[in-house]
Design a protein around this motif. Sequence first.
Motif: not given
Length: 346
Positions: A58-63, A89-103
Amino acid sequence: MTPLEAMDVPASVPETPVVPPARASGGGVEFAIGVLNGVVGDYLHRSDNGLATPMELFHDGRPLALDRESLRRAYPHSRGRLALWVHGLAVTEAVWSYPEEPATTYGAQLERDHGFTPLYLRYNTGLHISDNGESLARLLEELVAAFPVPVEELVLVGYSMGGLVVRSACHVAAEAGQAWLSRVRRAVYIGVPHLGSPLERVGSAVSWVLRKVPNAYTQLIADVADLRSSGVKDLGVARLLKRDWEGASPDVPLQSRAHPVPLLPGISHHLVVGALAEKERHLVSLLFGDGVVPLTSAAGRAGNTVHDLLVPPEHVRVVPGAHHFALAHDARVYAQLQSWFEEVSP
């Protein structure tokens, strides 16, 4: 006496802030689909349901398609030093984002500090770990062949179940002689249950006991308990290979046929371990690890020569006061990653 063999029990345990999984995983529809795939992803796959998540970058939220032009557009400045980030388990690549700084992610930081182009994988975590390992091995072979510049180095980073998928893929590639494996010189495992997770083993035992009760209601509860996906069940004893589960009897609880899968030589392996309390030797940390994975499991310390991962002590870092979900986006974890990457390449 090692730190894991000693116990230090202070009068109180400092509170550990818990990041809700939804927040850590991006929330919304994609979070819900990630959870659904983790719980019943194998059923969705077998029934050809559109909610089943295929394995893709996934790149920039797209396959991202694995053809040369698509990869060139996505990574126009890459110099062929890549880092693959594999969620749990049960998450996506978004798990790598810092909660207060998603980027902000470990991948973005590593690219800034060391020039490794981040590649984020999304996959169906409800499938057998061995199935995902085989799929990842094929995907990486395609990636290396299609990447617009020669791949100089490929770093593998797995969080939780993702680390087991990485290990399974490396085993498949080694047996098949796949080209991508020769580009891997470093691998990092963050909160990975190398020796299994007791939480899944408890679920398996409860289900087995309920089935022994000749009552329609307890049988129904057992059916619900058994909805745990193949991926979840694999976590109980860290089953990395297909032969670990093929032909296993569903009527025998805690049936362990996990064959030893040593870490591959020629790769520098690094392990990040979470601990709930502020001290590694605190009783809470020794009993519960990061809340999901025990210390010994995440550190690969089996206590025997068959399953022990034999990782040098300097390549194992315990992060105190870090629960399992926080390990995917914690400044202390990245500081350790950066320290390891500043070392001379193996």
